[in-house]
Design an enzyme around this catalytic site. Sequence first.
Site, mmCIF file in Angstrom:
data_model
loop_
_atom_site.group_PDB
_atom_site.id
_atom_site.type_symbol
_atom_site.label_atom_id
_atom_site.label_comp_id
_atom_site.label_asym_id
_atom_site.label_seq_id
_atom_site.Cartn_x
_atom_site.Cartn_y
_atom_site.Cartn_z
ATOM 1 N N HIS A 19 -13.418 -28.844 10.656
ATOM 2 C CA HIS A 19 -14.190 -29.644 9.697
ATOM 3 C C HIS A 19 -13.728 -31.104 9.741
ATOM 4 O O HIS A 19 -14.553 -32.029 9.759
ATOM 5 C CB HIS A 19 -13.982 -29.135 8.260
ATOM 6 C CG HIS A 19 -14.530 -27.765 7.988
ATOM 7 N ND1 HIS A 19 -13.799 -26.773 7.382
ATOM 8 C CD2 HIS A 19 -15.757 -27.227 8.215
ATOM 9 C CE1 HIS A 19 -14.541 -25.685 7.235
ATOM 10 N NE2 HIS A 19 -15.739 -25.935 7.744
ATOM 11 N N LYS A 43 -19.864 -16.082 -5.087
ATOM 12 C CA LYS A 43 -19.398 -15.429 -3.853
ATOM 13 C C LYS A 43 -17.893 -15.182 -3.875
ATOM 14 O O LYS A 43 -17.316 -14.792 -2.859
ATOM 15 C CB LYS A 43 -19.718 -16.325 -2.651
ATOM 16 C CG LYS A 43 -21.096 -16.130 -2.067
ATOM 17 C CD LYS A 43 -21.146 -16.918 -0.785
ATOM 18 C CE LYS A 43 -22.273 -16.594 0.135
ATOM 19 N NZ LYS A 43 -22.213 -17.470 1.322
ATOM 20 N N ARG A 92 -20.424 -24.989 16.877
ATOM 21 C CA ARG A 92 -19.242 -24.609 17.664
ATOM 22 C C ARG A 92 -19.634 -23.889 18.945
ATOM 23 O O ARG A 92 -19.013 -24.049 19.980
ATOM 24 C CB ARG A 92 -18.336 -23.688 16.838
ATOM 25 C CG ARG A 92 -17.714 -24.358 15.647
ATOM 26 C CD ARG A 92 -17.169 -23.355 14.677
ATOM 27 N NE ARG A 92 -18.248 -22.520 14.144
ATOM 28 C CZ ARG A 92 -18.115 -21.671 13.152
ATOM 29 N NH1 ARG A 92 -16.932 -21.498 12.594
ATOM 30 N NH2 ARG A 92 -19.137 -20.971 12.707
ATOM 31 N N SER A 130 -13.441 -20.795 8.548
ATOM 32 C CA SER A 130 -12.674 -20.591 7.312
ATOM 33 C C SER A 130 -12.400 -19.102 7.114
ATOM 34 O O SER A 130 -11.334 -18.706 6.655
ATOM 35 C CB SER A 130 -13.450 -21.130 6.114
ATOM 36 O OG SER A 130 -13.689 -22.497 6.268
#
Length: 166
Positions: A19, A43, A92, A130
Amino acid sequence: MSKRIAVYPGSFDPLHNGHLDIIDRCLPIFDEVVVAVLLNEGKKPLFSSEERVAMIQELLRDRPHCRVESFSGLLVDFMDQKQARTVVRGLRAVSDFEYEFQMALMNRRLNPRVETVFLMPKEDYSYLSSRLVKEVFSLGGNVEGLVPQTVLDLLHKRLRQPAPVA
Ligand code: PNS
């Protein structure tokens, strides 16, 4: 000429070096970069939105024309509030493409003023997420070099706090 404002949205739970790499690539391109942290408490994130905003603010302290905000609701509405036209997303690998393509086109349909641009992080981070950081760290793996030291310290506090001495 109006300012070129980019919004870099995400969950950032937690922010990792991939990031940061994307943020650094935005800085020479845009007049202003807004890192937009999604309020997704439903979440059950590892870090609350306040914690994520504070952690990113600390990391971006020395970077110019860059700020951090949280948002809820539609990203395109947040873009309008900020008078921003460009969404930045990291790409990515090819596997990211389908999800990103759907989001970009839906956002464009919702607000034709909004364009999404994709930036590729440094190859070293092309496998980083993450989710993997949290999983590896919580199972005792080493994530040094993949997250900033501040985030590593926070992960230690949250997931590996030594039990209080009885
Ligand atoms: O880092 P993430 O979790 O992949 O980021 C996803 C994010 C925050 C960019 C996306 O979920 C989002 O924009 N959410 C806001 C709600 C919204 O606008 N949904 C429609 C997107 S097409």
